[in-house]
Design an enzyme around this catalytic site. Structure first.
Site, PDB file in Angstrom:
ATOM      1  N   GLU A   1     -14.503 -54.893 -12.338  1.00 32.66           N
ATOM      2  CA  GLU A   1     -15.647 -54.012 -11.731  1.00 32.66           C
ATOM      3  C   GLU A   1     -15.305 -52.355 -11.455  1.00 32.66           C
ATOM      4  O   GLU A   1     -15.807 -51.966 -10.485  1.00 32.66           O
ATOM      5  CB  GLU A   1     -16.280 -54.782 -10.299  1.00 32.66           C
ATOM      6  CG  GLU A   1     -16.795 -56.144 -10.621  1.00 32.66           C
ATOM      7  CD  GLU A   1     -17.289 -56.736  -9.549  1.00 32.66           C
ATOM      8  OE1 GLU A   1     -17.582 -56.209  -8.513  1.00 32.66           O
ATOM      9  OE2 GLU A   1     -17.584 -58.096  -9.394  1.00 32.66           O
TER      10      GLU A   1
ATOM     11  N   GLU B   1     -18.041 -62.742 -13.912  1.00 35.11           N
ATOM     12  CA  GLU B   1     -18.681 -63.718 -12.521  1.00 35.11           C
ATOM     13  C   GLU B   1     -20.066 -63.681 -12.501  1.00 35.11           C
ATOM     14  O   GLU B   1     -20.748 -62.593 -12.805  1.00 35.11           O
ATOM     15  CB  GLU B   1     -18.013 -62.604 -11.519  1.00 35.11           C
ATOM     16  CG  GLU B   1     -16.544 -62.799 -10.915  1.00 35.11           C
ATOM     17  CD  GLU B   1     -16.584 -61.691  -9.867  1.00 35.11           C
ATOM     18  OE1 GLU B   1     -17.381 -61.386  -8.860  1.00 35.11           O
ATOM     19  OE2 GLU B   1     -15.386 -61.145 -10.074  1.00 35.11           O
TER      20      GLU B   1
END
Ligand SMILES: *C1O[C@H](CO)[C@@H](O)[C@H](O)[C@H]1NC(C)=O
Ligand SMILES: *[C@@H]1O[C@H](CO)[C@@H](O)[C@H](O)[C@H]1NC(C)=O
Ligand SMILES: *[C@@H]1O[C@H](CO)[C@@H](O)[C@H](O)[C@H]1NC(C)=O
Ligand SMILES: *[C@@H]1O[C@H](CO)[C@@H](O)[C@H](O)[C@H]1NC(C)=O
Ligand SMILES: [Ca+2]
Length: 470
Positions: free
Chosen positions: A315, A405
């Site tokens: 991320e 995820e």
């Protein structure tokens, strides 16, 4: 995972898969408005105006769209991002499966791809729902999606010295890509919970090296995730490894930002850019110390014969972790350092390198990335097709694509209908997997019971399949 606020990022317009025929434009000002209003003061709109007033959670525009047959359409949104970068949600037929779409900041009207919508025969509703709010909507347009072209996935791994087991794993993954999806779960304890609840076990377990970060070990943490990975490996499962890298130093350790949240930008003043700019500095030495500490753990896995889906610096483009806090340049530089140190210095040949951001600006490049991925936290068990398409674009469809995820596991019927060929999905632990708002047990049963979804019992032969694959 961002603990607390987890959002998937999306980026520039992608509109690769459409035919020009049968396009339909639906003006926002002619749609059903809830808490929103028609305006005309910003020039450049189409039709007789645009819609403003997204400032409350329930605000939305509802478009009613008829389709002669059940069909997949590409969806485009024309908007103006005059209040800065925002996110909107697209909800089809009140289904609960919402697609989150990033609307980059703009000064005038511009279009952005919003993935696909699978319309039913008859009347359908497409809602543009508030999410972050604060954007202007001019119109949406849909056109039938062209069939997805065949993927063109790179035959080999980026590390020329990759071990034979790791090469076989990659060949196995290539052999299933586009045909099946691997089920996955963060943490072995939550994988075991799924087994107890529904009688099937995820094929992939993801573990976090967080507690091996030296600035945590100094404060007493004892990592156990290597043992957990070996446990799942021993029963024939596939292993993914990530690392919430607690900053090497500079942790605030205040009541608001405790030392254990030291992977967050908000919890440390560790400056990745300044550190990388001076390889002779003490802070650079600490950075290397941390990488070397993690190499020790990865080597334990290598010694145990575990090939790893390795997803460092996750991320990054969100900016909420210190490795992304200074923008794409330092993040890519750190990734290059990690790749070089782990691959060449430590001779870790059991890693399949996974990048975890969708934006082209942040992409480290085809030479050091095997698989591209993103993290998506949107409810409704949808196919996440907007993000999938962005990653097709990012890797020129030469890299496999993973939902590394997710909050909500995707329904296989939708994955197939949308042609969203994620290699695997991996649900975050705790309040995501054990929470009906994200994943009801019935939905998990449907997903884990599907032919399209590979579970632990169905990947036992991955070595034989991978060895035989081209
Ligand atoms: C799509 O959703 C709308 C709104 O809920 C509903 O009125 C419509 O019947 C649905 N269309 C189909 C084909 O199910
Ligand atoms: C679709 O909606 C229109 C009015 O918006 C209505 O006249 C028509 O009967 C509806 N068709 C179906 C199949 O529900
Ligand atoms: C497939 O990818 C390779 C690069 O890996 C590229 O040279 C080739 O042109 C691509 N083929 C197609 C059909 O896109
Ligand atoms: C090293 O990092 C710490 C923590 O962010 C910072 O306080 C210090 O100034 C840095 N040292 C140098 C020489 O930049
Ligand atoms: Ca308009």
């Amino acid at each position: 995972m961002v603990f607390g606020l987890a959002l998937a990022l999306s980026s520039a317009p992608v509109h690769a898969r459409s035919c020009q025929q049968e396009a339909q434009t639906l003006e926002a000002e002619d749609a059903v408005l809830t808490g929103t209003r028609v305006e005309t003061s910003l020039a450049g709109y189409s039709g007789s105006g645009y819609v403003n007033g997204f400032d409350d959670g329930a605000d939305k525009i509802t478009f009613n769209v008829a389709s002669g047959t059940a069909k997949l359409y590409d969806l485009t949104i024309r908007y103006a991002g005059i209040y800065g970068e925002k996110r909107t949600s697209v909800i089809l037929n009140n289904s609960g499966a919402s697609t989150e779409v990033l609307l980059p900041a703009t000064e005038s009207f511009s279009t952005v791809s919003a993935g696909q919508v699978l319309l039913k025969a008859g009347n359908n509703s497409i809602e543009i729902a508030n999410n972050w709010g604060w954007y202007l909507i001019d119109y949406i347009s849909i056109e039938p999606a062209a069939p997805r072209p065949a993927h063109n996935i790179t035959a080999g791994l980026v590390n020329p010295n990759a071990g034979s087991g790791t090469k076989i794993l990659y060949k196995y993954l290539r052999s299933i890509y586009g045909k099946k999806i691997l089920s996955g779960q963060q943490d072995v304890s939550w994988a075991d919970w799924i087994t107890q609840q529904i009688g099937r076990t995820p094929a992939v377990v993801s573990v976090d090296l967080i507690d091996y970060s030296p600035s945590r070990v100094e404060r007493g943490t004892v990592g156990t995730s290597v043992e957990e990975a070996i446990t799942h490996h021993a029963r024939g499962g596939l292993i993914s490894v990530m690392w919430h890298w607690n900053a090497p130093t500079g942790l605030y350790d205040t009541d608001e930002n405790k030392w254990w949240s030291g992977f967050y930008t908000r919890a440390t003043d560790f400056d990745v850019q300044a550190t990388l700019s001076d390889p002779t500095s003490a802070n650079y030495t600490l950075l290397i110390r941390d990488i070397d500490a993690i190499a020790v753990q990865l080597k334990r896995l290598q010694a145990a014969g575990v090939s790893i889906l390795w997803r460092p610096l996750h991320e990054a483009e969100g900016g909420w972790f210190w490795w992304g806090a200074k923008g794409p340049g330092p993040a890519k530089q750190l990734y290059a350092l990690l790749y070089e140190r782990l691959t060449n210095h430590h001779e870790l040949n059991n890693l399949i390198w996974i990048w975890n951001s969708v934006s082209a600006d942040w992409y480290p490049g085809d030479e050091t990335v095997d698989i591209v991925s993103t993290d998506v936290y949107a409810q409704g068990n949808g196919p996440m097709s907007a993000q999938y398409d962005q990653l097709v674009q990012l890797g020129s469809d030469t890299k496999m694509i993973a939902a590394a995820e997710v909050g909500a596991a995707p329904l296989p019927s939708l994955l197939q209908a949308y042609g969203a060929h994620w290699l695997y999905f991996c649900v975050w632990s705790d309040t995501f997997i054990n929470n009906a708002e994200w994943n009801s047990l019935d939905t998990l049963r449907e997903i884990y019971g599907s032919e399209y979804v590979l579970t632990l019992d169905e990947v036992q032969d991955w070595r034989a399949v991978g060895s035989a694959a081209s």
